[in-house]
Design a protein around this motif. Structure first.
Motif, PDB file in Angstrom:
ATOM      1  N   THR A  90       0.833  -1.111  -0.137  1.00  0.00           N
ATOM      2  CA  THR A  90      -0.022  -0.042  -0.260  1.00  0.00           C
ATOM      3  C   THR A  90       0.939   1.314   0.201  1.00  0.00           C
ATOM      4  OG1 THR A  90      -1.643   1.211   1.174  1.00  0.00           O
ATOM      5  CG2 THR A  90      -0.144   0.154   2.540  1.00  0.00           C
ATOM      6  N   GLU A  91       0.357   2.336  -0.631  1.00  0.00           N
ATOM      7  CA  GLU A  91       1.081   3.495  -0.500  1.00  0.00           C
ATOM      8  C   GLU A  91       0.684   4.395   0.659  1.00  0.00           C
ATOM      9  OE1 GLU A  91       0.666   5.238  -4.380  1.00  0.00           O
ATOM     10  OE2 GLU A  91       2.269   3.876  -5.142  1.00  0.00           O
ATOM     11  N   ALA A  92      -0.624   4.088   1.338  1.00  0.00           N
ATOM     12  CA  ALA A  92      -1.245   4.790   2.261  1.00  0.00           C
ATOM     13  C   ALA A  92      -0.992   4.351   3.771  1.00  0.00           C
ATOM     14  CB  ALA A  92      -2.960   4.595   2.256  1.00  0.00           C
ATOM     15  N   PRO A  93      -0.861   5.341   4.561  1.00  0.00           N
ATOM     16  CA  PRO A  93      -0.574   4.676   6.012  1.00  0.00           C
ATOM     17  C   PRO A  93      -1.651   3.717   6.696  1.00  0.00           C
ATOM     18  CG  PRO A  93      -0.514   7.084   5.777  1.00  0.00           C
ATOM     19  CD  PRO A  93      -1.241   6.617   4.514  1.00  0.00           C
ATOM     20  N   VAL A  94      -1.067   3.042   7.398  1.00  0.00           N
ATOM     21  CA  VAL A  94      -1.726   1.892   8.235  1.00  0.00           C
ATOM     22  C   VAL A  94      -1.635   2.085   9.563  1.00  0.00           C
ATOM     23  CG1 VAL A  94      -0.980   0.154   6.266  1.00  0.00           C
ATOM     24  CG2 VAL A  94       0.295   0.400   8.516  1.00  0.00           C
ATOM     25  N   HIS A  95      -2.511   1.358  10.364  1.00  0.00           N
ATOM     26  CA  HIS A  95      -2.589   1.400  11.867  1.00  0.00           C
ATOM     27  C   HIS A  95      -1.814   0.376  12.434  1.00  0.00           C
ATOM     28  CE1 HIS A  95      -5.980   4.284  11.641  1.00  0.00           C
ATOM     29  NE2 HIS A  95      -6.704   3.367  10.831  1.00  0.00           N
ATOM     30  N   LEU A  96      -0.603   0.709  13.151  1.00  0.00           N
ATOM     31  CA  LEU A  96       0.144  -0.359  13.748  1.00  0.00           C
ATOM     32  C   LEU A  96      -0.296  -0.829  15.077  1.00  0.00           C
ATOM     33  CD1 LEU A  96       3.770   1.128  13.142  1.00  0.00           C
ATOM     34  CD2 LEU A  96       2.435  -0.710  11.862  1.00  0.00           C
ATOM     35  N   VAL A  97      -0.232  -2.116  15.289  1.00  0.00           N
ATOM     36  CA  VAL A  97      -0.981  -2.640  16.628  1.00  0.00           C
ATOM     37  C   VAL A  97       0.120  -3.705  16.912  1.00  0.00           C
ATOM     38  CG1 VAL A  97      -2.688  -3.779  17.848  1.00  0.00           C
ATOM     39  CG2 VAL A  97      -3.176  -2.382  15.910  1.00  0.00           C
ATOM     40  N   GLY A  98       0.819  -3.279  18.106  1.00  0.00           N
ATOM     41  CA  GLY A  98       2.183  -4.292  18.419  1.00  0.00           C
ATOM     42  C   GLY A  98       1.824  -4.425  19.827  1.00  0.00           C
ATOM     43  N   HIS A  99       1.910  -5.879  20.050  1.00  0.00           N
ATOM     44  CA  HIS A  99       1.759  -6.504  21.608  1.00  0.00           C
ATOM     45  C   HIS A  99       3.355  -6.609  21.987  1.00  0.00           C
ATOM     46  CE1 HIS A  99       1.407  -9.918  24.533  1.00  0.00           C
ATOM     47  NE2 HIS A  99       0.938  -8.874  25.024  1.00  0.00           N
ATOM     48  N   SER A 100       3.497  -6.328  23.028  1.00  0.00           N
ATOM     49  CA  SER A 100       4.652  -6.532  23.896  1.00  0.00           C
ATOM     50  C   SER A 100       5.940  -6.108  23.103  1.00  0.00           C
ATOM     51  CB  SER A 100       4.828  -8.191  24.248  1.00  0.00           C
ATOM     52  OG  SER A 100       5.734  -8.143  25.502  1.00  0.00           O
ATOM     53  N   MET A 101       6.892  -7.101  22.687  1.00  0.00           N
ATOM     54  CA  MET A 101       8.069  -6.625  21.708  1.00  0.00           C
ATOM     55  C   MET A 101       7.457  -5.991  20.527  1.00  0.00           C
ATOM     56  SD  MET A 101      10.760  -9.253  20.201  1.00  0.00           S
ATOM     57  CE  MET A 101       9.712  -9.668  18.913  1.00  0.00           C
ATOM     58  N   GLY A 102       6.293  -6.465  19.997  1.00  0.00           N
ATOM     59  CA  GLY A 102       5.741  -6.153  18.911  1.00  0.00           C
ATOM     60  C   GLY A 102       5.360  -4.494  18.683  1.00  0.00           C
ATOM     61  N   GLY A 103       5.344  -4.015  20.051  1.00  0.00           N
ATOM     62  CA  GLY A 103       5.035  -2.582  20.370  1.00  0.00           C
ATOM     63  C   GLY A 103       6.129  -1.824  20.045  1.00  0.00           C
ATOM     64  N   SER A 104       7.518  -2.470  20.307  1.00  0.00           N
ATOM     65  CA  SER A 104       8.938  -2.066  20.260  1.00  0.00           C
ATOM     66  C   SER A 104       9.092  -1.924  18.895  1.00  0.00           C
ATOM     67  CB  SER A 104      10.029  -2.722  20.942  1.00  0.00           C
ATOM     68  OG  SER A 104       9.791  -2.510  22.443  1.00  0.00           O
ATOM     69  N   VAL A 105       8.668  -2.966  18.181  1.00  0.00           N
ATOM     70  CA  VAL A 105       9.079  -2.624  16.590  1.00  0.00           C
ATOM     71  C   VAL A 105       8.164  -1.874  16.147  1.00  0.00           C
ATOM     72  CG1 VAL A 105       8.500  -4.240  14.536  1.00  0.00           C
ATOM     73  CG2 VAL A 105       9.571  -5.330  16.582  1.00  0.00           C
ATOM     74  N   SER A 106       6.740  -1.642  16.505  1.00  0.00           N
ATOM     75  CA  SER A 106       6.036  -0.811  15.818  1.00  0.00           C
ATOM     76  C   SER A 106       6.405   0.890  16.171  1.00  0.00           C
ATOM     77  CB  SER A 106       4.525  -0.690  16.670  1.00  0.00           C
ATOM     78  OG  SER A 106       4.069  -2.052  16.402  1.00  0.00           O
ATOM     79  N   LEU A 107       7.060   1.206  17.333  1.00  0.00           N
ATOM     80  CA  LEU A 107       7.447   2.008  17.518  1.00  0.00           C
ATOM     81  C   LEU A 107       8.664   2.485  16.696  1.00  0.00           C
ATOM     82  CD1 LEU A 107       7.306   2.341  21.647  1.00  0.00           C
ATOM     83  CD2 LEU A 107       6.028   4.033  20.146  1.00  0.00           C
ATOM     84  N   THR A 108       9.480   1.722  16.674  1.00  0.00           N
ATOM     85  CA  THR A 108      10.841   2.095  15.938  1.00  0.00           C
ATOM     86  C   THR A 108      10.329   2.148  14.467  1.00  0.00           C
ATOM     87  OG1 THR A 108      11.961   0.462  17.270  1.00  0.00           O
ATOM     88  CG2 THR A 108      12.766   0.975  15.237  1.00  0.00           C
ATOM     89  N   LEU A 109       9.387   1.462  13.924  1.00  0.00           N
ATOM     90  CA  LEU A 109       8.827   1.745  12.597  1.00  0.00           C
ATOM     91  C   LEU A 109       8.263   3.123  12.312  1.00  0.00           C
ATOM     92  CD1 LEU A 109       6.736  -0.645  10.435  1.00  0.00           C
ATOM     93  CD2 LEU A 109       6.675   1.312  10.162  1.00  0.00           C
ATOM     94  N   ALA A 110       7.599   3.579  13.440  1.00  0.00           N
ATOM     95  CA  ALA A 110       6.851   4.865  13.373  1.00  0.00           C
ATOM     96  C   ALA A 110       7.774   5.965  13.383  1.00  0.00           C
ATOM     97  CB  ALA A 110       5.868   4.753  14.455  1.00  0.00           C
ATOM     98  N   ALA A 111       9.011   5.917  14.206  1.00  0.00           N
ATOM     99  CA  ALA A 111       9.956   6.857  14.317  1.00  0.00           C
ATOM    100  C   ALA A 111      10.659   6.997  13.008  1.00  0.00           C
ATOM    101  CB  ALA A 111      10.925   6.391  15.529  1.00  0.00           C
ATOM    102  N   ASP A 112      10.896   5.939  12.271  1.00  0.00           N
ATOM    103  CA  ASP A 112      11.881   6.015  11.104  1.00  0.00           C
ATOM    104  C   ASP A 112      11.242   6.066   9.712  1.00  0.00           C
ATOM    105  OD1 ASP A 112      14.085   5.369  12.772  1.00  0.00           O
ATOM    106  OD2 ASP A 112      14.071   3.255  12.395  1.00  0.00           O
ATOM    107  N   ARG A 113       9.737   5.656   9.729  1.00  0.00           N
ATOM    108  CA  ARG A 113       8.957   5.642   8.598  1.00  0.00           C
ATOM    109  C   ARG A 113       7.637   6.193   8.715  1.00  0.00           C
ATOM    110  NH1 ARG A 113      10.120   3.026   4.165  1.00  0.00           N
ATOM    111  NH2 ARG A 113       8.603   4.460   3.074  1.00  0.00           N
ATOM    112  N   PRO A 114       7.439   7.535   9.372  1.00  0.00           N
ATOM    113  CA  PRO A 114       6.243   8.144   9.717  1.00  0.00           C
ATOM    114  C   PRO A 114       5.384   8.178   8.313  1.00  0.00           C
ATOM    115  CG  PRO A 114       8.012   9.816   9.594  1.00  0.00           C
ATOM    116  CD  PRO A 114       8.646   8.436   9.570  1.00  0.00           C
ATOM    117  N   ASP A 115       5.605   8.117   7.417  1.00  0.00           N
ATOM    118  CA  ASP A 115       4.929   8.169   6.069  1.00  0.00           C
ATOM    119  C   ASP A 115       3.953   6.834   5.975  1.00  0.00           C
ATOM    120  OD1 ASP A 115       7.646   7.067   5.835  1.00  0.00           O
ATOM    121  OD2 ASP A 115       6.857   6.537   3.485  1.00  0.00           O
ATOM    122  N   LEU A 116       4.335   5.781   6.658  1.00  0.00           N
ATOM    123  CA  LEU A 116       3.697   4.585   6.691  1.00  0.00           C
ATOM    124  C   LEU A 116       2.818   4.393   7.619  1.00  0.00           C
ATOM    125  CD1 LEU A 116       6.514   1.989   5.707  1.00  0.00           C
ATOM    126  CD2 LEU A 116       5.022   3.112   4.253  1.00  0.00           C
TER     127      LEU A 116
END
Length: 274
Positions: A90-116
């Motif tokens: 997709t070229e449009a932003p998505v809703h990230l939902v991360g549980h436990s360590m997946g939340g750390s992955v989500s935060l890292t992604l959101a910090a590095d790729r806010p366009d997504l």
């Protein structure tokens, strides 16, 4: 971005029968020693409400996948790999939902790729140290080179409760079957947490969903993170939803309450930018 030799996550794309208006995909990212299976109750509820759902198995976690020799499993490599998987779909932003360590992955992604990223939801976690007993337990297992049966049982009890039926326990414990190099490296990543600058660089609206009985992160940690002010305050900013009588795996225990909290949060955040 993830290098070509680093596996992309496995993505199970599911579309609702009756899509909600302006519904961006919910990308569900599991925690350490877990997998996509424990998202099933929440995924079904979200689909019924009209939200597209993408359920991920992080790199190295899908059954039978071989991790490239010499490549390090880190939050950064996992986040880059997830970002690449999203960008191919997709070229449009998505809703990230991360549980436990997946939340750390989500935060890292959101910090590095806010366009997504349209929004971020952390389930059962905030970027704060895990309790000391949990950390000591994991470190001892990483050092000995395998997870013993007693440790697995203790972890399952802390995540899902001791009264979990045996068939569900067997199903949910499949995350322990990933190759130990991936399991140990991702355990270290989970304990270390996100790079210190990451939370302040996440400007997407952010929701924390916590069970009142979570034994891995304290409610004080949850509340302190939500009340902290990042450098640029997004609207509606950081929010906390507490689900009574639920534990660390609140999405498994109370999928309907989680889906209601997510839907309300996504609608209040407005449609993702085109």
């Amino acid at each position: 971005m993830a290098g070509s030799s680093v596996p992309l996550p496995f993505v199970d794309v599911r579309e609702p029968t009756r899509p909600a208006a302006d519904a961006a995909p919910a990308v569900l990212i599991h925690g350490w020693a877990s997998g996509s299976v424990y998202w099933e109750p929440l995924a079904s509820t979200l689909l019924d409400a009209g939200w597209p759902v993408w359920i991920l198995d992080l790199p190295g976690y899908p059954p039978g996948e071989l991790w490239p020799p010499g490549r390090e499993w880190t939050l950064e490599s996992a986040a880059a790999s997830v970002a690449a998987a999203i960008a191919t779909r997709t070229e449009a932003p998505v809703h990230l939902v991360g549980h436990s360590m997946g939340g750390s992955v989500s935060l890292t992604l959101a910090a590095d790729r806010p366009d997504l990223v349209a929004t971020v939801t952390l389930v059962g976690m905030v970027p704060a140290p895990p309790n000391d007993a949990f950390k000591r337990l994991l470190l001892s297992q990483v050092e000995q080179g395998f997870l013993d049966a007693g440790t697995k049982a203790k972890l399952m009890d802390s995540w899902f409760g001791p009264l979990l039926p045996e068939d569900a326990r067997e199903l949910l414990s499949s995350g322990f079957d990933v190759p130990f190099p991936v399991l140990s490296a991702s355990a270290t990543a989970a304990m270390t947490g996100v790079e210190p600058s990451v939370p302040g660089r996440v400007h997407a609206p952010l929701l924390v969903i916590a069970g009142s009985g979570d034994r891995v992160r304290s409610m004080d940690q949850m509340e302190a993170f939500v009340q902290a002010k990042p450098g640029v305050q997004a609207k509606p900013g950081r929010q906390l939803t507490v689900v009574p009588e639920a534990g660390h795996s609140v999405h498994w225990e109370r999928p309907r309450e989680c889906a209601e909290a997510l839907g309300g949060f996504w609608r209040s955040s407005g449609p993702p930018p085109a």
